[in-house]
Design a protein around this motif. Structure first.
Motif, PDB file in Angstrom:
ATOM      1  N   GLY A  48     -36.271 -98.969  20.334  1.00  0.00           N
ATOM      2  CA  GLY A  48     -36.196 -98.403  21.680  1.00  0.00           C
ATOM      3  C   GLY A  48     -34.929 -98.689  22.462  1.00  0.00           C
ATOM      4  O   GLY A  48     -34.855 -98.383  23.650  1.00  0.00           O
ATOM      5  N   ILE A  49     -33.900 -99.227  21.835  1.00  0.00           N
ATOM      6  CA  ILE A  49     -32.675 -99.531  22.602  1.00  0.00           C
ATOM      7  C   ILE A  49     -31.928 -98.254  22.985  1.00  0.00           C
ATOM      8  O   ILE A  49     -32.139 -97.195  22.392  1.00  0.00           O
ATOM      9  N   ASP A  50     -31.032 -98.389  23.968  1.00  0.00           N
ATOM     10  CA  ASP A  50     -30.137 -97.309  24.357  1.00  0.00           C
ATOM     11  C   ASP A  50     -29.047 -97.192  23.265  1.00  0.00           C
ATOM     12  O   ASP A  50     -28.341 -98.170  22.988  1.00  0.00           O
ATOM     13  N   ALA A  51     -28.941 -95.992  22.682  1.00  0.00           N
ATOM     14  CA  ALA A  51     -27.955 -95.815  21.600  1.00  0.00           C
ATOM     15  C   ALA A  51     -26.529 -96.041  22.084  1.00  0.00           C
ATOM     16  O   ALA A  51     -25.631 -96.298  21.279  1.00  0.00           O
ATOM     17  N   SER A  82     -28.551 -92.761  16.785  1.00  0.00           N
ATOM     18  CA  SER A  82     -27.794 -91.618  17.297  1.00  0.00           C
ATOM     19  C   SER A  82     -28.050 -91.382  18.785  1.00  0.00           C
ATOM     20  O   SER A  82     -29.194 -91.257  19.209  1.00  0.00           O
ATOM     21  N   PRO A  83     -26.972 -91.264  19.584  1.00  0.00           N
ATOM     22  CA  PRO A  83     -27.163 -90.908  20.993  1.00  0.00           C
ATOM     23  C   PRO A  83     -27.549 -89.449  21.175  1.00  0.00           C
ATOM     24  O   PRO A  83     -27.993 -89.048  22.240  1.00  0.00           O
ATOM     25  N   LEU A  84     -27.396 -88.637  20.123  1.00  0.00           N
ATOM     26  CA  LEU A  84     -27.748 -87.216  20.200  1.00  0.00           C
ATOM     27  C   LEU A  84     -29.232 -87.014  19.930  1.00  0.00           C
ATOM     28  O   LEU A  84     -29.922 -86.311  20.666  1.00  0.00           O
ATOM     29  N   GLY A 161     -11.503 -89.814  19.813  1.00  0.00           N
ATOM     30  CA  GLY A 161     -10.686 -89.115  20.798  1.00  0.00           C
ATOM     31  C   GLY A 161     -11.269 -89.342  22.186  1.00  0.00           C
ATOM     32  O   GLY A 161     -12.092 -90.243  22.401  1.00  0.00           O
ATOM     33  N   THR A 162     -10.871 -88.474  23.104  1.00  0.00           N
ATOM     34  CA  THR A 162     -11.371 -88.632  24.475  1.00  0.00           C
ATOM     35  C   THR A 162     -12.866 -88.349  24.559  1.00  0.00           C
ATOM     36  O   THR A 162     -13.567 -88.928  25.383  1.00  0.00           O
ATOM     37  N   ALA A 163     -13.378 -87.477  23.688  1.00  0.00           N
ATOM     38  CA  ALA A 163     -14.824 -87.195  23.705  1.00  0.00           C
ATOM     39  C   ALA A 163     -15.628 -88.453  23.380  1.00  0.00           C
ATOM     40  O   ALA A 163     -16.681 -88.698  23.972  1.00  0.00           O
ATOM     41  N   GLY A 164     -15.123 -89.248  22.443  1.00  0.00           N
ATOM     42  CA  GLY A 164     -15.803 -90.504  22.103  1.00  0.00           C
ATOM     43  C   GLY A 164     -15.736 -91.498  23.244  1.00  0.00           C
ATOM     44  O   GLY A 164     -16.721 -92.174  23.564  1.00  0.00           O
ATOM     45  N   GLU A 165     -14.561 -91.590  23.870  1.00  0.00           N
ATOM     46  CA  GLU A 165     -14.435 -92.493  25.028  1.00  0.00           C
ATOM     47  C   GLU A 165     -15.416 -92.092  26.129  1.00  0.00           C
ATOM     48  O   GLU A 165     -16.017 -92.951  26.778  1.00  0.00           O
ATOM     49  N   ASN A 166     -15.549 -90.774  26.327  1.00  0.00           N
ATOM     50  CA  ASN A 166     -16.425 -90.283  27.401  1.00  0.00           C
ATOM     51  C   ASN A 166     -17.884 -90.168  26.966  1.00  0.00           C
ATOM     52  O   ASN A 166     -18.722 -89.665  27.702  1.00  0.00           O
ATOM     53  N   GLY A 187     -18.961 -91.198  17.008  1.00  0.00           N
ATOM     54  CA  GLY A 187     -17.790 -91.444  17.862  1.00  0.00           C
ATOM     55  C   GLY A 187     -18.196 -91.910  19.247  1.00  0.00           C
ATOM     56  O   GLY A 187     -17.503 -92.726  19.873  1.00  0.00           O
ATOM     57  N   ALA A 188     -19.323 -91.405  19.756  1.00  0.00           N
ATOM     58  CA  ALA A 188     -19.810 -91.846  21.070  1.00  0.00           C
ATOM     59  C   ALA A 188     -20.242 -93.312  21.010  1.00  0.00           C
ATOM     60  O   ALA A 188     -19.999 -94.084  21.948  1.00  0.00           O
ATOM     61  N   VAL A 189     -20.871 -93.696  19.891  1.00  0.00           N
ATOM     62  CA  VAL A 189     -21.290 -95.099  19.740  1.00  0.00           C
ATOM     63  C   VAL A 189     -20.052 -95.997  19.715  1.00  0.00           C
ATOM     64  O   VAL A 189     -19.999 -97.038  20.376  1.00  0.00           O
ATOM     65  N   MET A 190     -19.037 -95.561  18.977  1.00  0.00           N
ATOM     66  CA  MET A 190     -17.814 -96.371  18.912  1.00  0.00           C
ATOM     67  C   MET A 190     -17.164 -96.444  20.307  1.00  0.00           C
ATOM     68  O   MET A 190     -16.694 -97.514  20.718  1.00  0.00           O
ATOM     69  N   GLY A 191     -17.161 -95.326  21.036  1.00  0.00           N
ATOM     70  CA  GLY A 191     -16.611 -95.318  22.397  1.00  0.00           C
ATOM     71  C   GLY A 191     -17.380 -96.256  23.318  1.00  0.00           C
ATOM     72  O   GLY A 191     -16.786 -96.944  24.160  1.00  0.00           O
ATOM     73  N   SER A 192     -18.709 -96.290  23.152  1.00  0.00           N
ATOM     74  CA  SER A 192     -19.524 -97.163  24.014  1.00  0.00           C
ATOM     75  C   SER A 192     -19.207 -98.635  23.764  1.00  0.00           C
ATOM     76  O   SER A 192     -19.472 -99.489  24.596  1.00  0.00           O
ATOM     77  N   LYS A 193     -18.621 -98.928  22.616  1.00  0.00           N
ATOM     78  CA  LYS A 193     -18.246-100.313  22.288  1.00  0.00           C
ATOM     79  C   LYS A 193     -16.798-100.624  22.683  1.00  0.00           C
ATOM     80  O   LYS A 193     -16.274-101.691  22.380  1.00  0.00           O
TER      81      LYS A 193
END
Ligand code: SF4
Length: 635
Positions: A48-51, A82-84, A161-166, A187-193
């Protein structure tokens, strides 16, 4: 004695680098690659964690045959929650990143926590460092590659890229300039880190191999087998673009957000022979003589001089058919995705949903900020930039079609399964093992985790019951398939010349799971010729192990089942394994799916897997057989 295997284990919270040694039992039970990722994600991620929170764990594992020179052994798997989809996210990519990582002495990297500021990781032979990346944060992937290549010539780079950062939910983890771990938002997970890149600069080293002479002989045998496949010649010439005229002929293109099935201009505009006109050179991953990649150059017009490695069927259908762009604009759209770091399928699908909503009058210029229409490349590119920047209407689309459709109030326009956008193939136009796999794939609506080992593009779907597809390859081809005899006879009926779709789906899913554990490519000439016999011998020779063929396939089934259990633990319900209503209700090119027939095929699949036919969940007996102790998630 087994060759030693090591993983980097990096906690970004306190920038601590450790290594862990992987034991023999783990290789016997999970093989490597996706197998390890599935096991460790299940164990390391609390339910149940936030991805996009620091508790998510991102694991990048090179396949366990990468470095062996087995044909196509180049592939690396990146996985996290997955955050998706909110389920197990995972994606596979080739080229040279995994090869270099293994040469540096690491089979993979486990990434935990969140850095206090933007960082990148440098692996330079034995030396591993976490370095400041504020100067790279905010840059697109091409700009980052320019800087890194200058500082570390010849390095292999995984980057966002910027999409991952955002934290666009379907941001990709790019593999150099052109390739990607595209699907499910790694990429979003990597950006969140706050991790911008992983740079691997290894010189003068190779992966350690237990028995080099045996591997060499097996590699020769595997190369001969792949070259003898009837799929080899066409695939070497046109790669995935072979499917372009075929899917048009079957009216199985995802045209205009799956409302049309075909486009009148498709045959000429997107013919596979366009590759001949635009080709600069074929490109290959490590250890691959198929070289299916195409570096193309646009010769004239608005994008004259644009060079892109990505004339492949998936982006071409996504932007050409789904969004209605012409060929040159579709290639440009691929390049924009590479630069921003966004999954092409989910991006194109999100944009196509917006265009359809706009043309139906369900959203307007007040919502989007500009007009939208099929084929309007400027509008499409604007929307892509807005998604990457989370700007205006792009902020809604950055959530993926399922969530965006729900927020806008029109969920039926989202063409997804389990929250993951469906790529290119319309199952109304062509029902096959390939399209069936979109329903059963634990990562959601996707075509890369299930495909027939005898995928035969000559034939459309066979019968209204959707249970069979045409084989059409004769007795000699049948005898050459690397598949246990009894199962082969159950799955392929030579007398009627038919393939049983549910049984082939199960075999293909487990075989692909083995491929993604070992780092082998799933392209048709490989899947057609390389099965458990060749894989097991190569795996044992590489590592100094002694598993047999059925143990290899059982290990693949074990990690596939564990992915399903991860999803169930995160709340997956059986009814999520369904296509969008559109496929059952809207006739396209005279074709529509019968929900009862699809249900029957699904039930046959569950039965064949030894899963409960009502809940679609693995039975206790199946879990016992696989040695998985996760039964509490079944109720
Ligand atoms: S067939 Fe294509 S994608 Fe697969 S390993 Fe070879 S070059 Fe890479």
């Amino acid at each position: 004695m087994m060759v030693q295997s090591r993983y980097l284990d990096i906690n970004l919270n306190d920038l601590l680098i450790t290594t862990r040694t992987v034991q023999e039992e783990m290789y016997n039970q999970y093989l490597g690659g996706i197998g390890f990722n599935a096991r460790w994600l299940f164990d390391l991620i609390p339910p149940g964690i936030d991805a996009l929170g620091p508790e998510n764990v991102l694991i990048i594992s090179a396949g366990s045959l990468v470095g062996s020179n087995f044909p196509t052994a180049s592939r690396t798997e990146a996985s996290a929650k997955s955050p998706l989809s909110g389920r197990l996210g995972t994606s596979n990519s080739g080229m040279f990143f995994g090869y270099r990582l293994k040469a540096s002495g690491y089979d993979g990297i486990i990434l935990r926590g969140k850095a206090p500021h933007p960082v990148y990781i440098l692996v330079e032979n034995d030396r591993v460092e976490i370095k400041e990346a504020s100067h790279l944060w905010g840059l697109d992937t091409f700009q980052v590659m320019d800087q890194i290549e200058e500082e570390y010539p010849g390095a292999q780079v995984a980057l966002i890229g910027t999409a991952g950062e955002n934290q666009v939910r379907y941001a990709s983890l790019q593999n150099g300039r052109s390739d990607a771990w595209g699907r499910t938002g790694m990429g979003a997970v990597m950006g969140s880190k706050l991790l911008k890149a992983i740079v691997v600069k290894t010189t003068g080293r190779r992966a350690v191999i237990h028995d080099g002479a045996t591997i060499k002989a097996i590699n020769r045998e595997a190369s001969g087998a792949i070259k003898s496949s009837p799929f080899y010649g066409p695939f070497k010439k046109y790669g995935t673009m072979n499917a372009s005229p075929v899917y048009s002929r079957f009216s199985a293109l995802a045209a205009h957000n799956f409302t049309r099935g075909n486009l009148p201009e498709w045959k000429t505009e997107f013919d596979k022979k366009k590759v001949d006109e635009l080709l600069v050179k074929h490109m290959a991953c490590q250890a691959c003589f198929i070289a299916c990649g195409h570096l193309v150059e646009i010769k004239d017009g608005k994008y004259q001089g644009l060079k892109v490695k990505d004339m492949e069927i998936t982006p071409i259908v996504t932007f050409g058919a789904q969004c209605g762009l012409n060929l040159e604009a579709s290639i440009k759209a691929s390049e924009i995705c590479q630069r921003l770091g966004m999954d092409m399928v989910s991006t194109g699908s999100s944009v196509a949903m917006a265009i359809e909503l706009y043309t139906e009058g369900l959203i307007s210029v007040n919502d989007v900020g500009y007009q939208l229409s099929w084929g309007d490349e400027d509008a499409v590119f604007n929307l892509m930039e807005d998604i990457a920047q989370q700007k205006g209407f792009g902020k809604v689309l950055a959530l993926g079609t399922r969530e965006a459709g729900r927020i806008i109030g029109h969920p039926s326009y989202a063409m997804q399964v389990k929250g993951v956008e469906i790529p290119m193939i319309d199952p109304r136009g062509r029902w096959s093992t390939w399209s069936m796999g979109m329903l059963t794939n634990p990562r959601g609506g996707d075509h890369l985790r299930c495909r027939s080992i005898v995928e035969n593009l000559r034939y459309n779907h066979h019968d209204a019951a959707l249970m069979w597809e045409k084989f059409g390859m004769g007795e000699e081809e049948f005898s050459r398939l690397d598949m246990p005899d009894k199962l082969k006879q159950q799955t392929i009926d030579l007398t009627s010349d038919l393939v049983n779709i549910p049984l082939m789906s199960i075999w293909a899913e487990d075989l692909i799971q083995a491929y993604n554990s070992l780092g082998i490519c799933i392209r048709p000439p490989v899947m057609n010729r390389v099965g458990p016999n060749l894989l097991t011998r190569a795996f044992n020779a590489m590592w100094g192990l002694e598993i047999n063929e059925s143990e290899l396939m059982e290990a693949a089934e074990r990690s596939f089942t564990l992915m399903k259990l991860f999803n169930i633990r995160e709340g997956e319900k059986e009814e999520e394994s369904r296509f969008p209503e559109r496929f059952y209700q809207q006739v396209v090119s005279g074709q529509v799916l019968d929900p009862k027939q699809v249900e029957r095929v699904l039930q046959a699949y569950y039965h064949g897997r030894g899963w409960d036919m009502q809940t679609g969940r693995p039975s206790r007996e199946k879990l016992q057989q696989l040695g998985l102790e996760c039964g509490e998630y079944l109720v």
